[in-house]
Design an enzyme around this catalytic site. Structure first.
Site, short mmCIF file in Angstrom:
data_model
loop_
_atom_site.label_atom_id
_atom_site.label_comp_id
_atom_site.label_asym_id
_atom_site.label_seq_id
_atom_site.Cartn_x
_atom_site.Cartn_y
_atom_site.Cartn_z
N ASN A 123 0.80 -1.22 0.00
CA ASN A 123 0.00 0.00 0.00
C ASN A 123 0.83 1.27 0.00
OD1 ASN A 123 -2.70 1.09 0.07
ND2 ASN A 123 -2.27 1.78 2.16
N THR A 173 16.10 -20.98 -25.82
CA THR A 173 14.69 -20.66 -25.94
C THR A 173 14.27 -20.81 -27.39
OG1 THR A 173 14.93 -19.04 -24.16
CG2 THR A 173 12.93 -18.91 -25.50
N LYS A 175 12.65 -20.21 -30.76
CA LYS A 175 12.18 -19.03 -31.47
C LYS A 175 11.64 -19.44 -32.85
CE LYS A 175 13.94 -16.30 -28.24
NZ LYS A 175 13.17 -15.40 -27.37
N LYS A 177 9.08 -17.13 -30.70
CA LYS A 177 8.41 -17.50 -29.45
C LYS A 177 6.92 -17.78 -29.65
CE LYS A 177 9.54 -13.70 -27.26
NZ LYS A 177 9.59 -12.73 -26.13
N LYS A 201 13.64 -24.56 -24.12
CA LYS A 201 12.73 -23.82 -23.25
C LYS A 201 11.56 -23.22 -24.01
CE LYS A 201 12.76 -19.43 -20.72
NZ LYS A 201 11.98 -18.73 -21.77
N GLU A 204 8.27 -17.22 -22.29
CA GLU A 204 7.38 -16.90 -21.18
C GLU A 204 5.92 -16.77 -21.59
OE1 GLU A 204 8.69 -13.01 -22.96
OE2 GLU A 204 9.68 -14.89 -22.40
N HIS A 294 10.66 -18.19 -14.84
CA HIS A 294 10.88 -17.01 -15.67
C HIS A 294 10.40 -15.78 -14.91
CE1 HIS A 294 10.93 -14.25 -19.05
NE2 HIS A 294 11.59 -15.16 -19.75
N ARG A 295 11.12 -14.67 -15.09
CA ARG A 295 10.81 -13.45 -14.33
C ARG A 295 10.04 -12.43 -15.16
NH1 ARG A 295 16.48 -10.03 -13.77
NH2 ARG A 295 17.13 -10.16 -15.96
N HIS A 327 15.84 -16.65 -14.16
CA HIS A 327 16.57 -15.75 -15.05
C HIS A 327 17.13 -14.58 -14.24
CE1 HIS A 327 15.05 -17.29 -19.06
NE2 HIS A 327 14.43 -18.04 -18.16
N SER A 379 20.42 -15.31 -19.82
CA SER A 379 19.68 -15.42 -21.08
C SER A 379 19.36 -14.03 -21.60
CB SER A 379 18.39 -16.21 -20.85
OG SER A 379 17.60 -16.25 -22.02
#
Length: 475
Positions: A123, A173, A175, A177, A201, A204, A294-295, A327, A379
């Protein structure tokens, strides 16, 4: 009937508004070993005293509100309130400082990152008296850490499961994606794993879209993994993204991955939320599944230097909530990341005990009380010429993940994977022989390229590619 306040009721309570600093600024307070400690970068509005702004943060993130309330008399305010125990001016900043705040442990539900963050940052960031606010770091006490499971397995158990030691792991990853059919997606996975990678991978934002439903992707990927394992004799994996609209659907997808004998799944921990992530982490430990994190969305919170939440805080929260990989950026690639700052939170993810080190942005000494570590994932915009620096920076307990740096190889996916594996093996051998990877890295790669045509082609393609921008998040 009119209410008349008796003389005894007037004692100890007076309605009205008073300065936060009269209650919540406590420079004589000595933090307890059981307190959660926070370091906030505070930018108050013009005219607001530092002590009042800092006390407002302590109040609004713990027990306070804007006016005195009589129900304060029904509790032990001194026991439960957050205390601003120190203010540290920042050199070169006239209207900015670090506020150190201690929170009693009883303010937080056991084993709940969700509740901890709701209290500390839920808050106060919208408070009008503040121009900007950033949570720089947290010290999590051992007493609170022991209420969390942490990572499902951790670094050593992962290595034992994969039977891979003495080097970083290699990933990619897939591609593009978005847009591939499940069958073509599985084909790309197979080619990369056959070429020498340990992992591939999901990106995301691959979940279950009209062009590729999750069940179809899981089936084709499983076929690719089993085939690549049979051909190479190595254990392989693909981060199957089980992030879903509901926790029930998330666990349904995880169960199907388990039925297919997949070793690892993936989750977008910020967009899905900490409750979902902790639920999935506990499921992974119970079911022997590794969990890649994954972030996605992190930069919305951590990119600005003066406002938001630093990634080192998000990294600590993830270690508590649970994940085996996360990551972290690359330092040398296309994504934001100062070297000292990045290595600071990489250590906070992997090590058991980390001393305070302001040169790396670590405000508090952190004892993880034997909680398993999380493997860092480098990455974003990396290729074979970056390999020596990546090995030197991240060491062995990391996943080096080349997306475009694998799939962009001029000869195709498998040669791209081979080029990365050869570059990695060359760097590990050189390091073990005592060579300086940062100083001799170019020579090491060129020497390996003489006997690897795949690596030679990759070196020629990406020899001019650099991402040289000044980092925004510095000490």
């Amino acid at each position: 009937m009119a209410y008349t306040q008796s003389k005894s009721q007037k004692v100890g309570y007076q309605a009205g508004v008073k300065d936060y600093r009269l209650t919540y600024y406590t420079p004589d307070y000595t933090p307890k070993d059981t307190d959660i400690l926070a370091a906030f970068r505070v930018t108050p509005q013009p005219g607001v005293p530092f002590e009042e702004a800092a006390a407002a943060v302590a109040a609004e993130s713990s027990t306070g509100t804007w006016t005195t309330v009589w129900t304060d008399l029904l509790t032990d305010l001194d026991r439960y309130k957050g205390c601003c125990y120190d203010i540290e001016p920042l050199p070169g900043e006239d209207n900015q400082f670090i506020a150190y705040i201690a929170y009693p442990l009883d303010l937080f539900e056991e084993g709940s990152v969700t509740n901890m963050l709701t209290s500390i940052v839920g808050n106060v960031f919208g408070f009008k008296a503040l121009k900007a606010l950033r949570l720089e770091d947290l010290r999590i006490p051992v007493a609170y850490l022991k209420t969390f499971q942490g990572p499902p397995h951790g670094i050593q158990v992962e290595r034992d499961k994969l039977n891979k030691y003495g080097r970083p792991l290699l990933g990619c990853t897939i591609k593009p994606k978005l847009g591939l059919s499940a069958k073509n997606y599985g084909r790309a996975v197979y080619e990369c794993l056959r070429g020498g990678l340990d992992f591939t991978k999901d990106d995301e934002n691959i979940n279950s879209q009209p062009f590729q439903r999750w069940r179809d992707r899981f089936l084709f990927v499983a076929d690719a993994i089993h085939k690549a394992q049979a051909e190479t004799g190595e254990i392989k994996g693909h981060y199957l993204n089980v992030t879903a609209p509901t926790c029930e659907e998330m666990l349904k997808r995880a169960e199907f991955a388990k039925e297919l004998e997949m070793p690892i799944i993936m989750h977008d921990f910020l967009t899905a939320g900490f409750t979902a992530n902790t639920t999935l982490s506990k499921w992974c430990r119970d079911n022997g599944m590794l969990l890649h994190i994954h972030r996605a969305m992190h930069a919305v919170m951590d990119r600005q230097k003066n406002h938001g939440i630093h990634f080192r805080v998000l990294a600590k929260c993830l270690r508590m909530s649970g994940g085996d990989h996360i990551h972290t950026g690359t330092v040398v690639g296309k994504l934001e990341g100062d070297k000292a700052v990045t290595l600071g939170f990489v250590d906070l993810l992997r090590e058991n005990y980390i001393e305070q080190d302001r040169s790396r942005g670590i405000y508090f000494t952190q004892d993880w009380a034997s909680m398993p570590g999380v493997m860092a994932v480098a990455s974003g915009g990396i290729h074979v010429w970056h390999m020596p620096a990546l090995v030197d920076i991240f060491g062995d307990d990391a996943v080096l993940q080349f997306g475009g740096g694998t799939l962009g190889h001029p000869w195709g996916n498998a040669p791209g994977a081979t080029a990365n594996r050869v570059a990695l093996e060359a760097c590990i051998q050189a390091r073990n022989e005592g060579r300086d990877l940062m100083r001799e890295g170019g020579d090491i790669i060129r020497e390996a390229a003489r006997w690897s045509p795949e690596l030679a082609a990759a070196c020629e393609l990406w020899k001019e590619i650099k991402f040289e921008f000044e980092a925004q998040d510095t000490i």
